[in-house]
Design a protein around this motif. Structure first.
Motif, short mmCIF file in Angstrom:
data_model
loop_
_atom_site.label_atom_id
_atom_site.label_comp_id
_atom_site.label_asym_id
_atom_site.label_seq_id
_atom_site.Cartn_x
_atom_site.Cartn_y
_atom_site.Cartn_z
N VAL A 1 -3.11 -7.88 7.04
CA VAL A 1 -3.81 -7.03 6.08
C VAL A 1 -4.98 -6.33 6.77
CG1 VAL A 1 -5.17 -7.00 3.95
CG2 VAL A 1 -3.08 -8.36 4.07
N THR B 1 7.36 -8.34 8.50
CA THR B 1 6.25 -8.68 7.62
C THR B 1 5.48 -9.89 8.09
OG1 THR B 1 7.70 -9.95 6.15
CG2 THR B 1 7.33 -7.63 5.60
N SER C 1 -1.10 6.39 1.58
CA SER C 1 -0.78 5.81 0.26
C SER C 1 0.18 4.63 0.39
CB SER C 1 -0.15 6.86 -0.65
OG SER C 1 -1.08 7.87 -0.94
N LYS D 1 -0.54 -3.01 1.78
CA LYS D 1 -1.63 -3.98 1.90
C LYS D 1 -1.61 -4.96 0.73
CE LYS D 1 -5.96 -2.75 1.26
NZ LYS D 1 -7.32 -2.21 1.40
N GLU D 2 -1.16 -4.49 -0.42
CA GLU D 2 -1.09 -5.34 -1.62
C GLU D 2 0.20 -6.17 -1.68
OE1 GLU D 2 -3.71 -5.62 -3.61
OE2 GLU D 2 -4.71 -4.16 -2.30
N ASP D 3 1.23 -5.73 -0.98
CA ASP D 3 2.52 -6.41 -1.01
C ASP D 3 3.18 -6.34 0.36
OD1 ASP D 3 4.92 -7.61 -1.64
OD2 ASP D 3 5.56 -6.06 -3.06
N GLU E 1 -1.67 1.66 1.75
CA GLU E 1 -2.48 1.02 0.71
C GLU E 1 -1.62 0.13 -0.17
OE1 GLU E 1 -4.35 4.48 -0.98
OE2 GLU E 1 -6.03 4.37 0.41
N ALA E 2 -0.42 0.59 -0.53
CA ALA E 2 0.48 -0.23 -1.33
C ALA E 2 0.98 -1.43 -0.54
CB ALA E 2 1.65 0.62 -1.82
N ASP F 1 -5.68 -2.38 6.75
CA ASP F 1 -6.95 -1.88 6.24
C ASP F 1 -7.66 -1.03 7.29
OD1 ASP F 1 -8.79 -1.74 4.08
OD2 ASP F 1 -10.10 -3.12 5.13
N SER G 1 7.23 -6.34 0.90
CA SER G 1 8.06 -5.37 0.19
C SER G 1 8.95 -4.60 1.16
CB SER G 1 7.19 -4.39 -0.61
OG SER G 1 7.98 -3.36 -1.14
#
Length: 87
Positions: free
Chosen positions: A10, A5, A34, A40-42, A37-38, A14, A45
């Motif tokens: 990002v 990570t 999908s 990119k937000e976290d 996209e998730a 993207d 994780s």
């Protein structure tokens, strides 16, 4: 799995999403998009990274499609991209 990570940007995620949406229409690739996209937000994780790896490994011949349009995709997978090191 190594901690990838710190190396994930990002902007790279993207760009990968944009390229895959623009140049592919394979339903097999939609779950991968999908998860990206998730992610990119976290970015931190572990669960999403595991899902990304599992989904990638199950793409079969569509791995080539992904690498055609997102040649740096291998940098998003936190361990051996092709699963050669699986025991």
């Amino acid at each position: 799995m190594r901690n990838a990570t710190d190396k994930i940007e990002v902007a790279d995620i993207d760009n990968a999403i944009q390229m895959l949406n623009k140049y592919t229409n394979e339903t097999s690739i939609k779950p991968l998009i999908s998860i990206l996209e998730a992610l990119k937000e976290d970015l931190h994780s572990e669960s999403l990274l595991e899902q990304l790896t599992d989904t990638w490994r199950n793409l079969g011949v569509y791995q080539g499609t992904v690498l055609t349009y997102v040649p740096y995709f291998y940098t998003l997978i936190p361990d051996d991209i092709f699963g050669d090191d699986l025991k």
